[in-house]
Design an enzyme around this catalytic site. Structure first.
Site, PDB file in Angstrom:
ATOM      1  N   HIS A 267       7.064  34.320  17.146  1.00  0.00           N
ATOM      2  CA  HIS A 267       6.678  34.208  15.737  1.00  0.00           C
ATOM      3  C   HIS A 267       7.767  34.856  14.878  1.00  0.00           C
ATOM      4  O   HIS A 267       8.670  34.179  14.401  1.00  0.00           O
ATOM      5  CB  HIS A 267       5.309  34.869  15.576  1.00  0.00           C
ATOM      6  CG  HIS A 267       4.623  34.614  14.278  1.00  0.00           C
ATOM      7  ND1 HIS A 267       5.125  33.804  13.299  1.00  0.00           N
ATOM      8  CD2 HIS A 267       3.440  35.078  13.783  1.00  0.00           C
ATOM      9  CE1 HIS A 267       4.300  33.777  12.271  1.00  0.00           C
ATOM     10  NE2 HIS A 267       3.265  34.538  12.548  1.00  0.00           N
ATOM     11  N   HIS A 306       9.945  22.811  15.403  1.00  0.00           N
ATOM     12  CA  HIS A 306       8.833  23.526  14.759  1.00  0.00           C
ATOM     13  C   HIS A 306       7.537  22.816  15.106  1.00  0.00           C
ATOM     14  O   HIS A 306       7.529  21.584  15.231  1.00  0.00           O
ATOM     15  CB  HIS A 306       9.034  23.528  13.237  1.00  0.00           C
ATOM     16  CG  HIS A 306       8.196  24.559  12.535  1.00  0.00           C
ATOM     17  ND1 HIS A 306       6.877  24.331  12.209  1.00  0.00           N
ATOM     18  CD2 HIS A 306       8.486  25.805  12.123  1.00  0.00           C
ATOM     19  CE1 HIS A 306       6.406  25.416  11.606  1.00  0.00           C
ATOM     20  NE2 HIS A 306       7.350  26.328  11.546  1.00  0.00           N
ATOM     21  N   ASP A 362      14.465  29.899  10.697  1.00  0.00           N
ATOM     22  CA  ASP A 362      15.109  31.010  11.404  1.00  0.00           C
ATOM     23  C   ASP A 362      16.532  30.724  11.838  1.00  0.00           C
ATOM     24  O   ASP A 362      17.225  31.619  12.305  1.00  0.00           O
ATOM     25  CB  ASP A 362      14.283  31.379  12.647  1.00  0.00           C
ATOM     26  CG  ASP A 362      13.017  32.091  12.255  1.00  0.00           C
ATOM     27  OD1 ASP A 362      13.083  32.888  11.306  1.00  0.00           O
ATOM     28  OD2 ASP A 362      11.977  31.838  12.860  1.00  0.00           O
TER      29      ASP A 362
HETATM   30  N1  ACO Z   1      15.595  23.104  22.010  1.00  0.00           N
HETATM   31  C1  ACO Z   1      15.556  22.115  22.942  1.00  0.00           C
HETATM   32  N2  ACO Z   1      14.472  21.360  23.186  1.00  0.00           N
HETATM   33  C2  ACO Z   1      13.402  21.595  22.434  1.00  0.00           C
HETATM   34  C3  ACO Z   1      13.372  22.596  21.429  1.00  0.00           C
HETATM   35  C4  ACO Z   1      14.528  23.362  21.225  1.00  0.00           C
HETATM   36  N3  ACO Z   1      14.577  24.309  20.287  1.00  0.00           N
HETATM   37  N4  ACO Z   1      12.158  22.606  20.842  1.00  0.00           N
HETATM   38  C5  ACO Z   1      11.439  21.655  21.449  1.00  0.00           C
HETATM   39  N5  ACO Z   1      12.189  21.036  22.406  1.00  0.00           N
HETATM   40  C6  ACO Z   1      11.796  19.886  23.214  1.00  0.00           C
HETATM   41  C7  ACO Z   1      10.836  20.291  24.325  1.00  0.00           C
HETATM   42  O1  ACO Z   1      11.533  20.620  25.499  1.00  0.00           O
HETATM   43  C8  ACO Z   1       9.997  19.049  24.456  1.00  0.00           C
HETATM   44  O2  ACO Z   1      10.762  18.095  25.164  1.00  0.00           O
HETATM   45  P1  ACO Z   1      10.052  17.128  26.252  1.00  0.00           P
HETATM   46  O3  ACO Z   1       9.126  16.275  25.421  1.00  0.00           O
HETATM   47  O4  ACO Z   1      11.164  16.375  26.882  1.00  0.00           O
HETATM   48  O5  ACO Z   1       9.313  18.023  27.192  1.00  0.00           O
HETATM   49  C9  ACO Z   1       9.882  18.527  23.028  1.00  0.00           C
HETATM   50  O6  ACO Z   1      11.066  18.997  22.369  1.00  0.00           O
HETATM   51  C10 ACO Z   1       8.636  19.024  22.273  1.00  0.00           C
HETATM   52  O7  ACO Z   1       8.603  20.454  22.342  1.00  0.00           O
HETATM   53  P2  ACO Z   1       7.288  21.370  22.315  1.00  0.00           P
HETATM   54  O8  ACO Z   1       7.584  22.634  22.998  1.00  0.00           O
HETATM   55  O9  ACO Z   1       6.125  20.544  22.793  1.00  0.00           O
HETATM   56  O10 ACO Z   1       7.086  21.577  20.769  1.00  0.00           O
HETATM   57  P3  ACO Z   1       6.141  22.678  20.109  1.00  0.00           P
HETATM   58  O11 ACO Z   1       5.698  22.102  18.810  1.00  0.00           O
HETATM   59  O12 ACO Z   1       5.099  23.167  21.037  1.00  0.00           O
HETATM   60  O13 ACO Z   1       7.152  23.911  19.879  1.00  0.00           O
HETATM   61  C11 ACO Z   1       8.648  25.448  18.913  1.00  0.00           C
HETATM   62  C12 ACO Z   1       7.662  24.288  18.661  1.00  0.00           C
HETATM   63  C13 ACO Z   1       7.957  26.578  19.701  1.00  0.00           C
HETATM   64  C14 ACO Z   1       9.101  25.995  17.570  1.00  0.00           C
HETATM   65  C15 ACO Z   1       9.854  24.898  19.708  1.00  0.00           C
HETATM   66  O14 ACO Z   1      10.491  23.845  18.972  1.00  0.00           O
HETATM   67  C16 ACO Z   1      10.856  25.992  20.074  1.00  0.00           C
HETATM   68  O15 ACO Z   1      10.697  26.660  21.087  1.00  0.00           O
HETATM   69  N6  ACO Z   1      11.917  26.202  19.220  1.00  0.00           N
HETATM   70  C17 ACO Z   1      12.851  27.251  19.452  1.00  0.00           C
HETATM   71  C18 ACO Z   1      12.252  28.590  19.002  1.00  0.00           C
HETATM   72  C19 ACO Z   1      12.198  28.758  17.496  1.00  0.00           C
HETATM   73  O16 ACO Z   1      13.158  28.445  16.799  1.00  0.00           O
HETATM   74  N7  ACO Z   1      11.057  29.256  17.006  1.00  0.00           N
HETATM   75  C20 ACO Z   1      10.885  29.513  15.566  1.00  0.00           C
HETATM   76  C21 ACO Z   1       9.850  28.641  14.971  1.00  0.00           C
HETATM   77  S1  ACO Z   1       9.765  28.942  13.242  1.00  0.00           S
HETATM   78  C22 ACO Z   1       8.725  30.292  13.034  1.00  0.00           C
HETATM   79  O17 ACO Z   1       7.937  30.662  13.853  1.00  0.00           O
HETATM   80  C23 ACO Z   1       8.875  31.067  11.768  1.00  0.00           C
END
Ligand code: ACO
Length: 428
Positions: A267, A306, A362
């Site tokens: 978060h 996101h 971020d």
């Molecule tokens: N890099 C590479 N691949 C990614 C990323 C990423 N940053 N984010 C998602 N994916 C991929 C996943 O591997 C998945 O691929 P698949 O379908 O082949 O398995 C697909 O995209 C969907 O990803 P999910 O994890 O299902 O998406 P979710 O909505 O649950 O996650 C999250 C969102 C946690 C923000 C994710 O994009 C992530 O981990 N990002 C990096 C961390 C980050 O920047 N967090 C800050 C969020 S902003 C905040 O909290 C203020």
């Protein structure tokens, strides 16, 4: 045509009409779907609340597909360009932009409440020399409930207003003291001649000079960052604030819990992870190899993607401009070139494009905070200061909502069925 959903229960052959309002059905309407009279009725199973609205809210609107964020109907782009954090906090909490007089009164109240009780200062001094500032912030907010027992009168509007003034005004002071504590420097008292963010910079960075000279570009940049982080509807920490607050505890105790939720790396800790990633990549020639590893499932491109935004996070666009303004004063953060190149590649790459992964808030905020002289431990603290406005507004909305009760999710029990106690010598 009436807005209803017709459900046929194949277990019984019965049909049910369930009203649809604002794109949602009421989960409790499903209870009528029963097989026997004793049956508790159909429930919904939704781990992590992926598709469950827990409230009706008038505060923040997000359209994740189109990259829209609005506070009380006002687009974030207009607020970031024309408003200030204090004005935006007023808007978020009270629902309307303040008139000139209301803004003056609000600003005076906040300014009057910036000082901390000397005993709170002593309490903070007791922390270990290298205490994480977020741990200090959480504990000190919790301790406030013992200093302000009047905060228990949560249904008294005047009392709530007082706690709101205290929270908005004192959280930056706690944050600055926690920072000074972590670097072993004496705490700076607030300077009420300065603006909200100007005073915050003074409490953080003033050394021996009698009057701190605020750099207007940094003061404004921080104000914009605070506007962008002020609320984001039902995220993890806000849900914690509402959930804890629903027990009718005082707002300080509820907010300590909300801040604790923000402490988590998924978060409030994501911008720290972005900096770590950029440092690990180290130079431009390592970028293609890094992207290849991410695409191969080894780690993630931090600051991308996101849960809600499936297009460019509108806050990331604004932050990119703010970064240029900050770097003009502080000098360019050498990691910026790596970040820009990562973004350029990712926005063209089929892997990221097909998954709709764009930079989130971020991706650039950590670079700005670092350039301004903040250690990474301060990043979640810098998030908590403006989010105070959102937490308070959401808490008050929950309290005054006649449909809300103490939060109590259901569970689907999958454990053992009833069995008799086994004597110790007969186990195993
Ligand atoms: N890099 C590479 N691949 C990614 C990323 C990423 N940053 N984010 C998602 N994916 C991929 C996943 O591997 C998945 O691929 P698949 O379908 O082949 O398995 C697909 O995209 C969907 O990803 P999910 O994890 O299902 O998406 P979710 O909505 O649950 O996650 C999250 C969102 C946690 C923000 C994710 O994009 C992530 O981990 N990002 C990096 C961390 C980050 O920047 N967090 C800050 C969020 S902003 C905040 O909290 C203020």
């Amino acid at each position: 045509m009436p807005d209803t959903l017709t459900i046929t229960d194949n277990r019984t052959g019965k049909q049910y009409e369930v009203p649809v309002a604002d794109g949602a059905i009421r989960a409790t309407d499903l209870r009528q779907l029963k097989v026997t009279a004793e049956d508790a009725g159909l429930a919904t199973y939704d781990p992590a609340f992926m598709n469950t609205a827990s409230c009706r809210s008038r505060i923040t609107y997000i359209d994740g597909d189109q990259g829209i964020l609005e506070y009380r109907g006002y687009p974030i782009e207009q607020l970031a360009e024309r408003s200030t954090y204090l004005e935006t906090a007023y808007l978020i909490i009270f629902g309307e932009l303040p008139t000139e007089t209301q803004l003056q009164e609000w600003t005076t109240q906040i300014t009057l409440h910036t000082m901390l009780h000397e005993n709170i200062k002593k309490l903070m001094e007791a922390f270990q020399y290298d205490a994480h500032p977020m741990g200090v912030l959480i504990s000190t907010i919790a301790a406030f409930s013992t200093f302000y027992p009047d905060a228990k009168k949560i249904f008294d509007e005047q009392s709530r207003k007082k706690q709101i003034h205290r929270l908005i005004a004192k959280v930056p002071t706690i944050a600055a003291y926690a920072f000074r504590h972590s670097i072993g420097r004496p705490y700076n008292y607030p300077d009420n001649d300065l603006s909200f963010t100007g005073n915050f910079l003074n409490m953080l960075f003033r050394m021996t000079e009698l009057k701190y000279k605020v750099n207007p570009a940094l003061e404004r940049a921080l104000d914009v960052l605070f506007i962008l982080h002020a609320d984001h509807e039902q995220n993890c920490s806000t849900s914690a604030m509402r959930g804890i607050g629903s027990s009718q505890v005082d707002p300080y105790s509820a907010m300590a819990g909300a801040a604790a939720a923000l402490y988590g790396p998924l978060h409030g800790g994501a911008n720290e992870a972005v900096l770590r990633m950029l440092n690990e990549i180290g130079s431009m020639q390592n970028i293609p190899g890094f992207i290849k590893r991410v695409k191969g499932g080894e780690g993630r491109l931090m600051g991308f993607g996101h849960r809600v935004y499936k297009s460019y996070d509108p806050r990331a666009k604004i932050i990119k401009q703010t970064a240029d303004e900050v770097f003009a004063v502080t000098g360019r953060n050498p990691l910026l070139d790596i970040a820009l190149e990562l973004e350029r590649i990712a926005l063209q790459d089929e892997y990221f494009v097909s998954r709709r992964l764009y930079p989130n808030v971020d991706f650039y905020s950590g670079l700005i905070y670092q350039a301004m002289g903040f250690p990474v431990e301060m990043f979640p603290v810098l998030f908590a200061i403006p989010r105070t406005a959102g937490w308070i507004a959401q808490w008050e909305e929950m309290l005054l909502d006649p449909e809300q009760k103490i939060a109590r999710p259901k569970q689907v029990y999958i454990g053992q069925t009833r069995r008799d106690y086994v004597a110790r010598d007969r186990r195993g």
